[in-house]
Write an enzyme that holds these catalytic residues in place. Structure first.
Site, PDB file in Angstrom:
ATOM      1  N   ARG A 130      35.478  41.699  50.744  1.00 38.70           N
ATOM      2  CA  ARG A 130      36.431  41.271  49.716  1.00 38.70           C
ATOM      3  C   ARG A 130      37.089  42.475  49.023  1.00 38.70           C
ATOM      4  O   ARG A 130      38.053  42.327  48.291  1.00 38.70           O
ATOM      5  CB  ARG A 130      35.686  40.381  48.707  1.00 38.70           C
ATOM      6  CG  ARG A 130      36.499  39.874  47.559  1.00 38.70           C
ATOM      7  CD  ARG A 130      37.524  38.845  47.986  1.00 38.70           C
ATOM      8  NE  ARG A 130      38.288  38.395  46.822  1.00 38.70           N
ATOM      9  CZ  ARG A 130      39.278  39.076  46.251  1.00 38.70           C
ATOM     10  NH1 ARG A 130      39.631  40.244  46.746  1.00 38.70           N
ATOM     11  NH2 ARG A 130      39.912  38.606  45.196  1.00 38.70           N
ATOM     12  N   LYS A 131      36.528  43.678  49.270  1.00 36.13           N
ATOM     13  CA  LYS A 131      37.139  44.891  48.712  1.00 36.13           C
ATOM     14  C   LYS A 131      38.029  45.521  49.786  1.00 36.13           C
ATOM     15  O   LYS A 131      38.127  44.996  50.895  1.00 36.13           O
ATOM     16  CB  LYS A 131      36.066  45.869  48.235  1.00 36.13           C
ATOM     17  CG  LYS A 131      34.814  45.212  47.654  1.00 36.13           C
ATOM     18  CD  LYS A 131      35.042  44.390  46.398  1.00 36.13           C
ATOM     19  CE  LYS A 131      33.709  43.790  45.921  1.00 36.13           C
ATOM     20  NZ  LYS A 131      33.823  42.873  44.806  1.00 36.13           N
TER      21      LYS A 131
END
Ligand SMILES: *Cc1c(COP(=O)(O)O)cnc(C)c1O
Length: 374
Positions: A173-174
């Site tokens: 998600r980063k």
């Protein structure tokens, strides 16, 4: 969100498999050096996630039962949970409306003689004014939750430069991902050495170092510690991803600049860079005006149009895990968490995709607030 992965990552991982050394080893050491250098820190200690990294930072500082750690509620819940792992009490402070980052005045208001640390989050990649937070903290150490912030800039330097302790995430998600994984960076050599032991069962000499020495080395265990190691499989991937990071950040910024243009005619407030830094735009959120439909209704309308939006950053104090947990009023947190939503941003998003997103949002905002029906 969609991670940017290529054949280079696959080849790097395959090479580790063929090497026969798949646990923490030479690639982890190499990734630590390269990542720490990229964020302007002297030392990097790879760990299994940002969450475990935050836990180690607090443990290192001796946070324990009866201690308080100030955190924003406006964050992924792991920020607050790390404090509870130490049997300490998370104390929620409020955030600034523009950035979603800690409001120094709100931090100052909740400091007590029991405050052992303050955790400043660079939310969604928005650089937090860490100097402003430190200015109200006196001798209380400020730890940085930089989970989202690899590639963000603060006062002309990478976020992480000059940080006492910063914890990073490599979850997909980063921007930069190793599948799961994290890092702690610091300029303090003794802390780095202790963190290396703490992540590896408290071992006096790491398994990799004993292997590399070619001699018989008997390790000892001076304290009860953890298994928070990263694998060489992950680190090999991280090294490739680190090379892609500047390009990923540039692309995010280009996408967000276009979103801003497309969103200009709409009555929404997009998150913007603060005057003292630039975001990597790990997350791009917009705040809906008063009188607009509920976020849940807008997200449902987006989903019906094939657009994957998400609610804004969560507020930990509103979750059942923190029910009954005392806290000061958090008006900005409550406003932002209720009135913001996150729009899709990933490397391969096209201009046509972005137009579709904004058109769908414009249509959704025409829903009536009361019923959510068109
Ligand atoms: C993602 C995230 C974390 C948790 O990171 P993991 O690597 O998944 O443990 C912690 N804090 C913030 C602000 C995050 O966004």
């Amino acid at each position: 969100m969609r991670p940017l992965l290529g054949e280079e990552e696959a080849a790097a991982v395959a090479e580790v498999v063929r090497s026969g050394w798949v646990a923490q080893g030479p690639r982890v050491a190499e990734f630590e050096k390269a990542f720490a250098a990229s964020v302007g820190a002297a030392h990097g200690v790879a760990v299994s996630s940002c969450t475990t990294g935050l836990h180690l930072c607090l443990h290192l500082l001796g946070v324990g039962p009866g201690d308080e750690v100030v955190v924003p509620s406006f964050s992924f819940i792991a920020t607050a949970n790390a404090v509870r792992y130490c049997d300490a009490t998370p104390v929620f402070a409020d955030v600034l409306r523009g950035s979603g980052n800690l409001d120094p005045a709100s931090v100052a208001a909740v400091l007590t003689p029991r405050t052992k640390a303050v955790m400043a989050v660079h939310q969604g990649g928005q650089p937090c004014d860490v100097d402003g937070v430190r200015a109200v903290c006196g001798d209380v150490p400020v730890i940085e939750d930089a989970a989202c912030a690899a590639g963000s800039q603060l006062r002309g330097r990478p976020v992480g430069t000059g940080a006492l302790l910063a914890a990073w995430s490599f979850h997909p998600r980063k921007l930069l991902t190793t599948g799961e994984g994290g890092m702690v960076t610091t300029d303090d050599a003794e802390w780095a050495a202790r963190l290396r032991r703490l992540r590896e069962h408290g071992m006096s000499v790491s398994a990799a170092d004993r292997h590399a020495s070619g001699k018989v080395v008997l390790e000892s265990y001076a304290e009860t510690a953890f298994n928070y190691r990263m694998t060489d499989l992950q680190a090999a991937m991280g090294l490739v991803q680190l090379g892609r990071l500047p390009g990923m950040v540039a692309r995010r910024r280009e996408l967000v600049a276009r979103y801003r243009e497309l969103l200009a005619p709409l009555d929404v407030r997009p998150v913007a860079d603060p005057p003292f830094g630039t975001s990597n735009h790990q997350s791009f959120w917009v705040e809906l005006p008063d009188g607009a439909p509920a976020v849940a209704d807008v997200l449902a309308a987006l989903a019906a149009a094939g657009v994957s939006g998400r609610r804004g950053i969560m507020a930990a104090h509103r979750e059942p895990a923190y029910a009954g947990h005392p806290h000061a009023p958090l008006p900005v947190t409550e406003h932002l968490t209720a009135r913001t939503l996150i729009l899709p941003v990933h490397h391969e998003l096209t201009e046509a995709d972005q137009r579709r997103v904004v058109d769908a949002l414009a249509d959704a905002l025409l829903l009536t607030p009361a019923t959510g029906a068109p």
